[in-house]
Design a protein around this motif. Structure first.
Motif, short mmCIF file in Angstrom:
data_model
loop_
_atom_site.label_atom_id
_atom_site.label_comp_id
_atom_site.label_asym_id
_atom_site.label_seq_id
_atom_site.Cartn_x
_atom_site.Cartn_y
_atom_site.Cartn_z
N VAL A 1 -9.21 2.79 -0.86
CA VAL A 1 -7.82 2.65 -1.30
C VAL A 1 -7.70 3.20 -2.71
O VAL A 1 -8.19 2.61 -3.67
N ARG A 2 -7.05 4.35 -2.81
CA ARG A 2 -6.89 5.01 -4.11
C ARG A 2 -5.52 4.66 -4.68
O ARG A 2 -4.49 5.00 -4.10
N ALA A 3 -5.53 4.00 -5.81
CA ALA A 3 -4.27 3.59 -6.45
C ALA A 3 -4.16 4.20 -7.84
O ALA A 3 -5.18 4.40 -8.52
N SER B 1 8.36 -1.81 -0.79
CA SER B 1 8.90 -0.45 -0.72
C SER B 1 7.88 0.57 -1.21
O SER B 1 8.24 1.68 -1.58
N TYR B 2 6.62 0.20 -1.21
CA TYR B 2 5.60 1.11 -1.71
C TYR B 2 5.33 2.24 -0.71
O TYR B 2 5.60 2.13 0.48
N GLN B 3 4.81 3.34 -1.25
CA GLN B 3 4.50 4.51 -0.43
C GLN B 3 3.01 4.54 -0.10
O GLN B 3 2.18 4.18 -0.92
N ALA C 1 2.31 4.73 -10.59
CA ALA C 1 1.81 3.37 -10.76
C ALA C 1 1.95 2.64 -9.43
O ALA C 1 2.66 3.08 -8.53
N ALA C 2 1.26 1.53 -9.32
CA ALA C 2 1.34 0.69 -8.13
C ALA C 2 1.28 -0.77 -8.56
O ALA C 2 0.64 -1.12 -9.56
N VAL C 3 1.97 -1.62 -7.82
CA VAL C 3 1.96 -3.06 -8.09
C VAL C 3 0.79 -3.68 -7.35
O VAL C 3 0.58 -3.43 -6.16
N VAL D 1 -6.96 6.39 1.47
CA VAL D 1 -5.56 5.97 1.55
C VAL D 1 -5.01 5.86 0.13
O VAL D 1 -5.58 5.15 -0.71
N GLU D 2 -3.93 6.57 -0.13
CA GLU D 2 -3.31 6.50 -1.44
C GLU D 2 -2.05 5.64 -1.37
O GLU D 2 -1.24 5.79 -0.43
N ILE D 3 -1.89 4.75 -2.32
CA ILE D 3 -0.75 3.83 -2.36
C ILE D 3 -0.10 3.92 -3.73
O ILE D 3 -0.79 3.91 -4.76
N ALA D 4 1.22 3.98 -3.75
CA ALA D 4 1.92 4.04 -5.03
C ALA D 4 3.31 3.41 -4.86
O ALA D 4 3.84 3.34 -3.76
#
Length: 209
Positions: free
Chosen positions: A154-156, A167-169, A181-183, A205-208
């Protein structure tokens, strides 16, 4: 599911524990400092152990269906905590027959989809911001890829505190172009929702936000 959370005393790891308990999972929270471990609750077992000590991982790993690694360090100096810690986790998981691994990493390593100049700039910025952490996360990812487990990295981007946004991508195997940024709560939410999702196995997996 029986879930082991490594780095449970950290801000992200603690949220993974909370989110997993809400979904009814049985959680073992591993923390080096017992004073910072998550508070006792039904379904939760807190274990004092150092991720760099192989003997300390043997008992907590037994009977686990999945392990989430959310390690953190203080400062930006040279470190091997991520790579060596995950190396010990992988060894313990193999010995215990635990096949599912989710590990937190950095979006600064998601440069393969970028043009050359932007890729170089992203790498330099990441190294400037994260220092030795970024270098060791790259080593950690190599350990994960070679683990033979059903892994997800998980790449943040930069992590922030705050409530979940819903509502994150997310990009499985790709890149979120606007990642800034990511919460932490969103990261925890995605991890727990996808603990047993085969589509995320052996994927970056990228999350932002």
């Amino acid at each position: 599911m029986n879930l082991l959370v490594v780095g449970a005393a950290g801000r992200t790891g603690g949220l993974v524990v909370d989110r997993a308990l809400r979904d009814g999972h049985t959680v073992t929270a591993l923390a080096r400092d017992p004073g910072k471990a998550p508070s006792p609750r039904p379904g939760l077992t807190a274990v004092r152990a150092d991720v760099l000590d192989p003997a300390g991982l043997t008992v907590p790993m037994k009977g686990q269906h999945a392990v989430v690694v959310a390690l953190g360090v203080h400062g930006r100096g040279s470190t091997t905590v991520f790579s060596e810690g995950v190396r010990q986790v992988v060894a313990a998981a193999r010995a215990a027959g635990t096949t599912r691994l989710v590990a937190m990493s950095s979006a600064g390593l998601s440069t393969g989809h970028l043009p050359f100049v932007q890729r170089q700039v992203t790498r330099l910025v990441a190294e400037r911001v994260y220092g030795g952490i970024h270098t060791d996360l790259a080593r950690m990812e190599a350990v994960v890829l070679d683990s033979g487990l059903d892994w997800t990295l998980v790449r943040a981007p930069m992590l922030r505190d705050g409530g979940p946004t819903s509502s994150y991508q997310v990009s499985v195997g790709g890149h979120v172009p606007t990642a800034r940024a990511a919460v932490r709560a969103d990261i925890a939410d995605w991890i727990v929702r996808n603990l047993d999702e085969p589509a995320t196995y052996r994927q970056h997996v990228e999350i932002a936000g």
